[in-house]
Write a protein that holds these residues in place. Structure first.
Motif: not given
Lengths: 392, 578
Positions: A375-388
């Motif tokens: 719904k947020k066109r300007d910031s589609v990616l809210a969070s991203v992450g990875m775990e090892f």
């Protein structure tokens, strides 16, 4: 993906013959696993070790802009034997997905007691588990104490010590009683003196009286619900300090392994005070696919939510040479070791999408995750992450 | 003293305030029960303005103000907020707790959000407000204590006591935060928008109108000029108001402040007896100087104060400080022997603005009581002298100009420049001062002082040379003030002494001499400045008034009248003969 310490705790429950599913709190575990799975945020590295069957350590280093970490130690009086190494751990054990409930079994120890059979000392001993975790740099300390005070009961103490909390910390005491047919638990939290009661009742077969077991006949047709289990439960909380509380009641029907059709689970929870209805339906459509939906509706505010989720397992391709042998394997036997990775996805009516991919790369367990907001066109990616995580 | 508090424009412009309130309310972390943005739905400041009682005014000028008020408000303002709240107490309870000890209820904590409208009314405020206004830095308004006495919160949940109490408590605490932290920030931002020329274009025209509308009532110089010596503080303000804005700004320039700082530094290191607490010391000294000016006035020519005031207005704050500091150092070196140098600086102290608001107010009152008419005459005298110069600058300095035979505005200018130079180097050497030491102690005998001052006359020639020389003196440090003093001494005396011997006693001669006397008097007489001080005050007031009048005249006002008066005054004998 389960953290290592959670994995160890699960092993403790399993080895001490404690059925975590037979509780009102875990009535919606399946839906929770499929719809509310945790999405990694930032980069996180876990290094863990089960150095002896009784002792485990784990270190976490993470960065979400700020570097933080934690140290945790665990001691169990019960020797834990499970595949703890990250290179051979069962992915199905650390990735929680559709939860297939098993038949209720009579507590072995309970049975022994009931029969007046005085077992060896080892069987009378009360297994306990101690766990502590220190978060840095916040200096928050978590402590957990588990004790099987009797074959049918478990005492759990959770403590958190933190400066920012009122009185410097809180403590939650929980006493669980599981009689198979029904379970009840009582809890008390020092934070505003919250009292709570939970209860769950399973209709049908009573494991305490195995002789009354209905015929183990196979269902006549796929929609024969004879081989499912219907459970009903309720919970109530009250805080005399706040003079506030809450209640809810819930219903679950789930198929048992004996069921020949595809497994499915339905739950309905109602909060009569707040007018909240929540229904979930989860289905394991195939060996590699599970789907789940949840619909929330509030009869007072007419607010509603829909969440859809799916879980997809990637299996290792079996070579044609052994394919014939696999077909001979009994259907109930899961070849958990075959799993390569699991994809989970969810989407709700607010345009929020969650994705998570958990797999094993070499000796590392890796999970990637992303949260999107359509719904947020300007910031589609809210969070991203990875775990090892690596464990030995 | 009265303020014209214009409440209506504030009422008119609630949109902006509403926006700012909205943003500030949503900025701080909200209590967990509030699950949506808080929207300011309606804001009415009511028709009753708050009551303000002036407790203290620390600084007052056209472009700056510092004061403490006692504020009480019992008006009919009200505020309506809209938001959504979480009605399930268990949900809010859990949201604030660590998940590790959460009881993890299955559905008992499911949320129920309810739109909520809250009306805040019957707001009762009372507290102490510190208001600092500066044209460059905008308005800073700080509540010294928690101003919120009580308010009435009415909401959709009035029928449920638990929620009602909770809301009341939460909102009160939020409002306290608002008053103590957010409101000052809002007002500051608003004021910056109003005063900052860069931002001004952005301000909508209506607002600017409000601003300009508000100013005229505050503008103090409209009326008072015709009554030069007024009991109220207005004339003083007028003086500053009439000064060219750039001048006043210059007095606060970064450079001046820097100089001030260096001065304080050097003073600290050079003088053993310099008190460590700067501010208090300065005030005290300023007061002492005020008191003592009278004593030193024995030899002062009437015109001298004019110069002083001129300096004061142009140099502003920084010269004050410098003079004060120099004074301090003097006293440290010798309480017994006040020097010319110190005197000069002392005088400046008096005139300068730091101590201005209080001291002058007081004095004015006294002046009025004592001898208004005489001083008026003096004023006229002064006016006549100065009237020849068209430029206000030159007018102010006319006294000195006429005295120093060089007679040009340039010389006087150089004098002021030299003063500025002082700032950098406070008088360090007590030795230079001894020439006038006798002066201070035998404060009231003009003749004697005269004699004693003679030894310095050689320097006078020196000084004159330098004065004629047009090079700026900022770099030439110590000698200049002294020379100036000498010069002022010698020349004016010749003119004034024969005609009005008595006046010499009472009136401070020049800024520098005033200081001399003041030092002496401070130690000998104590606090009773008496007539002399008042006379000096009168001079100051009249001088200011004169300037105002002249400005007015220039602007095409009633110049003729004033001129007439001045001319009559010129003819009349000196007023303060008694």
């Amino acid at each position: 993906m389960l953290e290592f310490m959670d994995h160890v705790r699960a092993a403790f429950y399993a080895q001490s013959a404690w059925n975590v599913d037979n509780s009102y709190a875990s009535l919606t575990t399946t839906a929770h696993n499929l719809l509310d799975f945790r999405i990694p945020n930032g980069i996180r590295l876990h290094i863990s070790s089960l150095s002896s069957p009784n002792f485990a350590t784990s270190y976490t280093l993470g960065s979400t802009g700020v570097v933080d970490g934690s140290l945790s130690f665990l001691y169990s009086s019960l020797g834990l034997h499970f595949k703890s190494k990250s290179r051979n751990v069962h992915l199905g054990n650390v990735v929680s997905g559709y939860r297939q409930l098993r038949e209720l079994h009579k507590h072995e120890r309970l049975a022994q007691e009931l029969m007046g059979y005085d077992g060896a000392e080892t069987q009378k001993k009360k297994d306990s588990l101690l766990y502590g975790r220190l978060y840095l740099p916040g200096s928050t300390l978590e402590a957990l104490y588990l004790r099987r005070i009797s074959p049918t009961s478990l005492l759990r103490l959770n403590c958190v010590s933190d400066d920012s909390l009122p009185n410097g910390g809180t403590l939650l005491a929980l006493l669980q009683n599981d009689n198979g047919k029904y379970s009840h638990e009582y809890l008390y939290s020092t934070d505003s003196s919250l009292f709570g009661v939970r209860g769950l009742y399973n209709f049908g077969y009573d494991p305490r009286f195995p002789l009354l077991r209905p015929s183990g006949r196979r269902p006549a047709h796929p929609w024969d619900h004879q081989n499912g289990r219907l459970s009903i439960g309720a919970e109530a909380y009250f805080s005399p300090v706040n003079k506030s509380g809450g209640i809810s009641t819930g219903l679950r029907f789930t198929t048992l392994p004996i069921h020949t059709g595809f497994p499915y689970t339905m739950t309905l929870t109602v909060n009569p005070l707040m007018g909240n209805l929540s229904s979930t339906y989860a289905v394991k459509a195939g060996p590699n696919l599970a789907l789940c939906s949840r619909f929330d509706f509030n009869v007072y505010s007419y607010e509603s939510d829909v969440v859809l989720g799916l879980e997809l397992w990637q299996r290792r391709q079996t070579s044609p040479e052994v394919a014939w042998a696999k077909e001979l394997v009994k259907p109930g036997w899961e070849m958990a070791h075959d799993t390569n990775g699991a994809l989970k996805a969810r989407v709700d009516n607010h345009g929020r999408v969650g994705l998570s991919w958990e797999c094993r790369i070499k000796e590392l367990l890796v999970s990637f995750g992303a949260g999107l907001n359509l719904k947020k066109r300007d910031s589609v990616l809210a969070s991203v992450g990875m775990e090892f995580s690596y464990s030995s | 003293m009265a303020f014209n508090f214009n409440w209506s424009p504030l009422i008119a412009d609630t949109d902006r305030v509403r926006d700012m309130l909205t943003s500030s309310l949503n900025k701080s972390p909200k209590p967990p029960i509030i699950v949506d943005d808080i929207l300011v739905n309606e804001l009415n400041l009511g028709s009753t303005p708050p009551e303000l009682e002036i407790l203290e005014i620390g600084d007052l000028a056209e472009d700056r103000f510092r004061g403490i008020f006692k504020m009480s408000y019992t008006g009919d303002a009200y505020l309506t907020l809209k938001t959504r709240v979480q009605a399930n107490p268990l949900n809010t309870y859990l949201s604030t707790k660590p998940s590790f000890t959460s009881p993890m209820p299955l559905a008992a904590s499911s949320g129920l959000t309810i739109p909520l409208q809250i009306t805040l009314s019957d707001i009762r405020l009372s507290g102490f407000v510190i208001l600092v206004f500066s044209k460059q830095k905008g308005i800073t308004l700080v509540f010294r204590n928690d101003p919120l006495e009580s308010l009435k919160v009415s909401s959709t949940f009035d029928s449920i006591p638990f929620i009602k109490d909770y809301l009341q408590r939460t909102i009160e605490s939020q409002l306290r935060v608002l008053f103590m932290e957010d409101l000052p920030a809002i007002i500051h931002r608003l004021s910056l928008r109003l005063f900052d020329p860069e931002l001004q274009p952005a301000v909508n025209p209506a607002l600017r109108n409000v601003d300009t509308d508000a100013r005229p009532p505050i503008d103090p110089f409209a009326s008072p000029a015709q009554q030069p010596v007024d009991s109220s503080g207005i004339p003083l303000d007028d003086e500053f108001a009439l000064d060219h804005p750039t001048e006043t700004y210059a007095s606060f320039s970064q450079k001046n402040l820097l100089r001030l700082a260096t001065l304080a530094e050097s003073q600290r290191t050079l003088s053993l007896f310099t008190p460590s607490i700067r501010d208090t010391v300065y005030r005290a000294w300023a007061n002492a100087a005020d008191r003592n000016e009278a004593a030193g006035g024995a030899n002062t020519p009437l015109t001298k104060p004019t110069t002083l005031s001129r300096i004061q207005s142009s140099l502003g704050l920084h010269s004050t400080w410098s003079s004060a500091s120099s004074q301090v150092s003097d006293t440290a070196s010798q309480a017994t022997r006040p020097s010319m140098v110190s005197a000069a600086s002392g005088a400046t102290v008096y005139t300068l603005n730091t101590s201005r608001p209080r001291a002058q107010r007081k004095r004015k009152n006294r002046v009025v009581n004592l001898r208004k008419t005489k001083d008026d005459k003096d004023i006229s005298d002064l006016a006549s002298i100065s009237s020849g110069y068209t430029d206000s600058m030159s007018q102010n300095q006319s006294g000195s100009a006429s005295r120093s035979l060089s007679g040009t505005g340039v010389s006087s200018l150089s004098g002021t420049l030299a003063r500025e130079g002082e700032i950098n180097t406070p008088p360090r050497s007590p030795q230079k001062k001894f020439g006038f030491q006798g002066h201070g102690e035998s404060s009231k005998l003009g003749v004697e002082t005269f004699g004693k001052s003679h030894p310095i006359t050689p320097r006078v020639s020196h000084l004159q040379e330098e004065d004629t020389d047009e090079t700026p003196r900022a770099s030439t440090v110590l000698p200049l003030p002294q020379k100036k003093d000498v010069e002022r001494h010698a020349l004016p005396r010749m003119q004034t002494l024969p005609t009005r011997p008595r006046s010499l006693e009472m009136l401070p001669r020049s800024s520098s001499e005033l200081n001399l006397s003041s030092l002496g008097a401070a130690f000998s007489e104590g606090s009773s400045g008496g007539i002399l001080e008042q006379a000096w005050m009168m001079k100051m007031a009249t001088e200011i008034a004169r300037k105002v009048a002249e400005e007015k005249a220039k602007q095409g006002g009633w110049r003729r009248d004033s001129e007439q008066r001045y001319s009559t005054g010129e003819e009349a004998p000196p007023a303060y003969v008694s």
